[in-house]
Design an enzyme around this catalytic site. Structure first.
Site, PDB file in Angstrom:
ATOM      1  N   ALA A   3     -14.642 -10.225  -1.953  1.00 53.73           N
ATOM      2  CA  ALA A   3     -15.100 -11.596  -1.766  1.00 53.73           C
ATOM      3  C   ALA A   3     -16.130 -11.958  -2.824  1.00 53.73           C
ATOM      4  O   ALA A   3     -16.904 -11.110  -3.269  1.00 53.73           O
ATOM      5  CB  ALA A   3     -15.708 -11.753  -0.377  1.00 53.73           C
ATOM      6  N   HIS A  45     -25.672  -1.050 -11.644  1.00 49.08           N
ATOM      7  CA  HIS A  45     -25.060  -2.145 -12.395  1.00 49.08           C
ATOM      8  C   HIS A  45     -25.619  -3.428 -11.787  1.00 49.08           C
ATOM      9  O   HIS A  45     -25.054  -4.018 -10.879  1.00 49.08           O
ATOM     10  CB  HIS A  45     -23.535  -2.111 -12.279  1.00 49.08           C
ATOM     11  CG  HIS A  45     -22.866  -3.305 -12.901  1.00 49.08           C
ATOM     12  ND1 HIS A  45     -23.067  -3.676 -14.207  1.00 49.08           N
ATOM     13  CD2 HIS A  45     -22.004  -4.220 -12.378  1.00 49.08           C
ATOM     14  CE1 HIS A  45     -22.354  -4.761 -14.473  1.00 49.08           C
ATOM     15  NE2 HIS A  45     -21.712  -5.116 -13.374  1.00 49.08           N
ATOM     16  N   TYR A  73       0.814  -1.217   0.000  1.00 49.97           N
ATOM     17  CA  TYR A  73       0.000   0.000   0.000  1.00 49.97           C
ATOM     18  C   TYR A  73       0.849   1.268   0.000  1.00 49.97           C
ATOM     19  O   TYR A  73       0.380   2.330  -0.418  1.00 49.97           O
ATOM     20  CB  TYR A  73      -0.941  -0.005   1.198  1.00 49.97           C
ATOM     21  CG  TYR A  73      -2.077  -0.993   1.060  1.00 49.97           C
ATOM     22  CD1 TYR A  73      -3.094  -0.776   0.139  1.00 49.97           C
ATOM     23  CD2 TYR A  73      -2.130  -2.143   1.841  1.00 49.97           C
ATOM     24  CE1 TYR A  73      -4.137  -1.679  -0.002  1.00 49.97           C
ATOM     25  CE2 TYR A  73      -3.168  -3.049   1.713  1.00 49.97           C
ATOM     26  CZ  TYR A  73      -4.169  -2.812   0.791  1.00 49.97           C
ATOM     27  OH  TYR A  73      -5.201  -3.704   0.654  1.00 49.97           O
ATOM     28  N   THR A 119     -23.486  -0.924 -21.080  1.00 51.09           N
ATOM     29  CA  THR A 119     -23.645  -0.089 -22.270  1.00 51.09           C
ATOM     30  C   THR A 119     -22.965  -0.732 -23.475  1.00 51.09           C
ATOM     31  O   THR A 119     -23.505  -0.724 -24.588  1.00 51.09           O
ATOM     32  CB  THR A 119     -23.081   1.321 -22.009  1.00 51.09           C
ATOM     33  OG1 THR A 119     -23.916   1.984 -21.047  1.00 51.09           O
ATOM     34  CG2 THR A 119     -23.038   2.158 -23.276  1.00 51.09           C
TER      35      THR A 119
END
Length: 318
Positions: free
Chosen positions: A84, A179, A69, A153
């Site tokens: 997950a 979505h 990170y 789309t």
């Protein structure tokens, strides 16, 4: 010597979607540097080697490496595909809660690095997890984008192109909303060279039934692909690269991504798939497509479903 800013992308999640995105990114030469982060360090190591061997034949030189990170501190873009998967017998709410906890941890780690770039979220349910990302990061809404309905789309354009025998690049049409199952096709604005496609279909008795079929094929494509091969990843990977290019190359293109509404379409405080101008600053402007009454009703319903999900996980990100 003049300093030329490089484009650095950090990918968090090296599963099927993440690795497909990484390959497409390298193949198209979109970024100058790609850092991959995943709990499975061996998988990352293997993919980094494989991608570096592919890079000489890619679009342009790119540095690819595994990282932590800490690599996010000077990244232009952090793409999150980690999360997950839904297990047998697990409810959608269980999955949302699980991924919300995962995202809270990931986003907190990214922000602790000093990151001040743009987040691009692809993990499902993408609209809700994009909302989580913005809430946890505290970044301006422009800097947190979800993949939204960009893939839906593309599927819609493919279906229309097949129906009318033209290139999908000549089809103008959008899927907006969640979505997911409550998404909607903006039939009232779909056209080829200015010709309204809905009218062409409705005026032909032999093709009227195709209106519903085209939308169902679009909406349910993921289920069909998953049944056939277990997962979808090429389509969304290419969509993510398309968004990445729009950001890094300051393209000012309008894409159906998940953006936060603040009054547009009469809605607010929700991330949802809508046409949005994308450039180096992120999701800078939501475009309001004229919707007919039926489309407005469907969009409002989709917003309601997403807000209900947001409310159910709000205690996890407070």
């Amino acid at each position: 010597m003049e300093y030329i800013k490089s484009n650095k992308v950090v990918l968090i999640g090296d599963g099927a979607v993440g690795s497909s995105y990484a390959f497409a990114l390298v193949a198209q030469g979109v970024a100058d540097e790609l850092v991959i982060i995943d709990l499975d360090e061996d998988k990352v190591k293997g993919d980094v080697m494989d991608l570096n061997h592919a890079a000489p034949y890619g679009g342009s030189p790119v540095k690819i490496k595994a990282g932590s990170y800490k690599a996010c501190h000077n990244a232009d873009l952090v793409v999150i595909t980690a999360g997950a998967a839904q297990k047998p017998g697990e409810t959608r709410l269980d999955l949302i809660e699980k991924n919300t906890k995962i995202f809270k941890s990931i986003v907190s780690e990214v922000m602790a690095s000093g990151f001040n770039g743009i987040f691009l979220v692809a993990t499902n349910p993408v609209d809700v997890l994009t909302y989580v990302t913005q809430q946890v990061s505290g970044l301006p809404k422009e800097k947190v984008i979800g993949s939204g309905t960009i893939l839906d789309t593309a599927r819609f354009k493919y279906e229309l192109a097949e129906e009318f025998g033209v290139s999908d690049r000549s089809v103008h049409g959008q899927i907006i909303g969640e979505h997911g199952d409550s998404e909607l096709a903006v039939w009232s604005q779909a056209n080829i060279a200015g010709q309204p496609l809905y009218q062409l279909l409705i005026d032909d008795p032999e093709k009227q039934h195709r209106i519903e079929e085209i939308f169902v094929n679009t909406r349910d494509a993921a289920y069909d692909i998953i049944q056939a091969k277990g997962a979808t990843y090429y389509g969304i990977a290419m969509g993510l690269v398309h968004i990445t290019k729009a950001i890094l190359n300051n393209q000012n293109v309008v894409l159906t991504v998940s953006s936060r509404l603040e009054g547009e379409y009469g809605q607010e405080d929700v991330y949802i798939g809508v046409p949005t101008k994308i450039n180096r600053q992120g999701a800078v402007e939501v475009f309001e497509i004229p919707l007919n009454d039926e489309e407005k009703t469907l969009f409002t319903r989709s917003v309601g479903i997403l807000k209900e999900m947001q409310n159910k996980i709000s205690h996890l990100i407070a």
